[in-house]
Design an enzyme around this catalytic site. Sequence first.
Site, PDB file in Angstrom:
ATOM      1  N   SER A  78       0.804  -1.224   0.000  1.00 28.64           N
ATOM      2  CA  SER A  78       0.000   0.000   0.000  1.00 28.64           C
ATOM      3  C   SER A  78       0.836   1.274   0.000  1.00 28.64           C
ATOM      4  O   SER A  78       0.789   2.065   0.934  1.00 28.64           O
ATOM      5  CB  SER A  78      -0.923  -0.006   1.205  1.00 28.64           C
ATOM      6  OG  SER A  78      -1.442  -1.280   1.382  1.00 28.64           O
ATOM      7  N   ARG A 137       7.417   6.335  -4.335  1.00 26.97           N
ATOM      8  CA  ARG A 137       8.021   6.865  -3.113  1.00 26.97           C
ATOM      9  C   ARG A 137       7.303   6.266  -1.918  1.00 26.97           C
ATOM     10  O   ARG A 137       6.229   5.691  -2.045  1.00 26.97           O
ATOM     11  CB  ARG A 137       7.935   8.396  -3.072  1.00 26.97           C
ATOM     12  CG  ARG A 137       6.545   8.936  -3.202  1.00 26.97           C
ATOM     13  CD  ARG A 137       6.554  10.462  -3.112  1.00 26.97           C
ATOM     14  NE  ARG A 137       5.259  10.998  -3.445  1.00 26.97           N
ATOM     15  CZ  ARG A 137       4.181  10.931  -2.683  1.00 26.97           C
ATOM     16  NH1 ARG A 137       4.234  10.317  -1.507  1.00 26.97           N
ATOM     17  NH2 ARG A 137       3.030  11.435  -3.072  1.00 26.97           N
ATOM     18  N   ASP A 178      -3.795  -1.634  -1.422  1.00 22.98           N
ATOM     19  CA  ASP A 178      -4.846  -2.099  -0.493  1.00 22.98           C
ATOM     20  C   ASP A 178      -6.249  -1.658  -0.935  1.00 22.98           C
ATOM     21  O   ASP A 178      -7.222  -2.385  -0.759  1.00 22.98           O
ATOM     22  CB  ASP A 178      -4.568  -1.684   0.957  1.00 22.98           C
ATOM     23  CG  ASP A 178      -4.309  -0.194   1.136  1.00 22.98           C
ATOM     24  OD1 ASP A 178      -4.214   0.527   0.125  1.00 22.98           O
ATOM     25  OD2 ASP A 178      -4.199   0.250   2.298  1.00 22.98           O
TER      26      ASP A 178
HETATM   27 MG    MG Z   1      -4.449  -1.956   5.735  1.00 26.03          MG
END
Ligand code: MG
Length: 431
Positions: free
Chosen positions: A109, A124, A162
């Site tokens: 994520s 990044r 995510d």
């Molecule tokens: Mg999570």
Amino acid sequence: MVVEMHAGLASDGGSKLKMLLTFVDALPTGNEEGIYYAIDLGGTNFRALRVEVGSGSVVTSRKVELPIPEELTKGTIEELFNFVAIALKDFVEREDGKDEKRALGFTFSFPVRQTSVSSGSLIRWTKGFSIENAVGKDVAQCLNEALAMSGLNVRVTALVNDTVGTLALGHYHDEDTVAAVIIGAGTNACYIERTDAIIKCQGLLTNSGGMVVNMEWGNFWSSHLPRTPYDISLDDETQNRNDQGFEKMISGIYLGEIARLVLHRMALESDVFGDAADNLSTPFTLSTPLLAAIREDDSPDLSEVRRILQEHLKIPDTPLKTRRLVVKVCDIVTRRAARLAAAGIVGILKKLGRDGSGVASSGRTRGQPRRSVVAIEGGLYQGYPVFREYLDEALVEILGEEVARTVALRVTEDGSGVGAALLAAVYSSNR
Ligand code: MG
Ligand code: ADP
């Protein structure tokens, strides 16, 4: 938000909203079958899941959750992924034996420039991570190398954000799911866009005519967003200054700290905290779960607030009036965050022509409301009822009651991980 979405879709670098291609052009349909693994890496905890899919149902047969050691968030990518590979190996060996060949959904994520559904390079870091040697590298390949070194027969077949995992699970359960939002340690959203609207990628063709776009909305910024001195002080304390401005007003890593900054200034400029001003000067001593506990203290004498002030901020003996003031500060910080998140959700619905304003690209007009489901998850949203109330209240306020009734926010438990496993299924069997 809508203006910036258009700009981010028009060209790379056209907006602070990156509007990243995910290469996910097909969402799970219910026909997936088999056993898949998923790992979820991207905030406070690392999770590994074993997911069994078949006959239209998906169950997480087992999962493990480990906190990510702080030093691994600042070291090398090899160290971090070795930690992940060893944890996954333990897990797989216990569940299926060490030679089992399995497809892995990798939920990572952070902003990634995808080159396919199973590869992409890190743009990044966010959320306090800073592993310099990882930037620009293909994170799926790095993980595959670590998995191979550990002797595991498991490989990444889907590398997803995510939000994308959450959308996949949401869509699996309900086909009206058009977007997904994460409100946890950080915040982000994704939604299903028509490929012809993704102007920066001309000639992009998919079977479905659509593709999931990862907005990276945590980095949203606009001159219309009122920024307080506390937001500026918070930004100065972070490793990613001038980035993730929206995230820093909304998500779990930051809300407690904003409230602490307000309380610290109150302590400096008044005598409400007696001579305890110094005790409020240490960054990140008020976590967001504590801010939530303060706001949700419904005891008549605010005894929980007293305890938190005493134990966590070393401010003893506050009068009730002062404790009420502290509750109010936590309330304001919470309410602003929830309302900004709600506004972001309405932005997506507006872009999709689903906000009831009657200018839908599909040509539908008022009076024919379509049902829209937004899959949502994250520790802050799930663990803090007042945040949810304020978010719902703002949705109704912006959309109006009639349209708001057509919008459902649906929590997808472990969606980011389970959804990644489902996508691993979609992309290892179909292609
Ligand atoms: Mg999570
Ligand atoms: P991630 O998946 O990014 O690790 P989570 O979705 O698990 O994050 O959310 C963790 C965050 O949620 C924590 O940073 C914390 O600030 C926030 N959080 C967890 N529980 C609560 C709670 N009860 N009240 C408010 N915030 C919470």
